[in-house]
Motif scaffolding. Structure first.
Motif, PDB file in Angstrom:
ATOM      1  N   ARG A   1      -1.297  -5.383  -4.872  1.00 42.62           N
ATOM      2  CA  ARG A   1      -1.037  -6.657  -4.285  1.00 42.62           C
ATOM      3  C   ARG A   1      -0.114  -7.403  -4.672  1.00 42.62           C
ATOM      4  O   ARG A   1       0.700  -8.249  -4.068  1.00 42.62           O
TER       5      ARG A   1
ATOM      6  N   LYS B   1      -3.102   3.519  -2.876  1.00 44.71           N
ATOM      7  CA  LYS B   1      -3.851   2.019  -3.427  1.00 44.71           C
ATOM      8  C   LYS B   1      -2.807   1.199  -3.106  1.00 44.71           C
ATOM      9  O   LYS B   1      -1.664   1.015  -2.703  1.00 44.71           O
ATOM     10  N   GLU B   2      -3.315  -0.085  -3.029  1.00 47.62           N
ATOM     11  CA  GLU B   2      -2.541  -1.343  -2.803  1.00 47.62           C
ATOM     12  C   GLU B   2      -2.286  -2.029  -3.713  1.00 47.62           C
ATOM     13  O   GLU B   2      -3.079  -2.652  -4.476  1.00 47.62           O
TER      14      GLU B   2
ATOM     15  N   SER C   1      -5.995  -3.166  -5.448  1.00 51.11           N
ATOM     16  CA  SER C   1      -7.286  -2.866  -5.024  1.00 51.11           C
ATOM     17  C   SER C   1      -8.104  -2.112  -5.972  1.00 51.11           C
ATOM     18  O   SER C   1      -9.198  -2.084  -6.251  1.00 51.11           O
TER      19      SER C   1
ATOM     20  N   GLU D   1       0.865  -1.169   0.084  1.00 55.75           N
ATOM     21  CA  GLU D   1      -0.027  -0.009  -0.207  1.00 55.75           C
ATOM     22  C   GLU D   1       0.831   1.272  -0.155  1.00 55.75           C
ATOM     23  O   GLU D   1       1.713   1.485   0.782  1.00 55.75           O
TER      24      GLU D   1
END
Length: 238
Positions: free
Chosen positions: A171, A168-169, A190, A150
């Motif tokens: 991932r 934002k993440e 995300s 993140e």
């Protein structure tokens, strides 16, 4: 009224993007026109994530309300009769009251293809970014690791991005070669800021070209300044 969830696939080459724009051919415009032909209603759809001009989709999720009693499979068949050849309805199902494709999206996957080296393939002209020299795959992987997690992705967002937060993440990110020899960059997040994915790709390509050191990516991220990152990778791949 019932709520339906629809999954689409489309070739974005000849579209000005997802969102309806006056005088432009868009995926949303074609879909809503087809839904009107099927139901006789004026339907406004909600999409999980808007795509830019030239960007394709393998599993775009859409939701909408309708008073029609048609079964989901009838919607799919009807849409595929009325949609143009570059858009296809894959499946549909009744969704719970309140389901919203954008708000309820749990993540998004973005894939970018690069054809690097001396070979030029005509059938990839709208599918892969053509770079005439070979990219350093390992250098790109090392740079990509700094982006996972993140973060504030301001360095990778467009100046016209309307997102309320740049955090934002990311991932997961994978950089590899597929069986056809193309360089593949897969990103799972995300959500993505406007042009975030393509700016990450452009910055990784500069790293793979030797214009940046892999270790610089941490500083690019920390700068929170679009000028710190590389050029945005092209959307039309020509």
């Amino acid at each position: 009224m019932r709520n339906l969830k629809l999954v689409l696939e489309y070739d974005g080459t000849d579209f000005a993007g997802w969102q309806v724009q006056p005088g432009q051919r868009t995926v949303q415009g074609e879909l809503e026109a087809a839904l009107t032909r099927i139901t006789g209603e004026k339907i406004a759809v909600c999409v999980a994530g808007r795509t830019d001009a030239g960007v394709h989709a393998l599993g775009q999720v859409v939701s909408f309300y309708t008073g029609s009693a048609l079964a989901p499979y009838v919607f799919v068949a009807g849409l595929n009769r009325h949609l143009p050849g570059d858009v296809a309805a894959l499946r549909a199902e009744d969704a719970p009251e309140g389901f919203n494709a954008k708000r309820d999206a749990v993540g998004k996957w973005y894939r970018y293809l690069v054809r690097d080296g001396s070979v030029r393939l005509a059938l990839e002209r709208d599918r892969a970014w053509r770079i005439t020299h070979r990219l350093d795959l390992e250098a790109m992987r090392r740079a990509a690791r700094a982006l996972v997690g993140e973060h504030d992705f301001s360095s990778f967002r467009s100046a016209t991005c309307e997102a309320t937060s740049p955090v934002k993440e990311l991932r997961r990110i994978e950089v590899f070669r597929d069986g056809a020899g193309r360089l593949v960059i897969d990103l799972w997040a995300s959500a993505f800021l406007k042009q975030m994915a393509r700016t990450i790709v452009g910055t990784l390509a500069e790293t793979g070209s030797g214009k940046r050191r892999p270790e610089e990516m941490t500083g690019v991220l920390a700068a929170r300044d679009r000028r710190a990152a590389g050029a945005t990778a092209p959307r039309d791949c020509t």
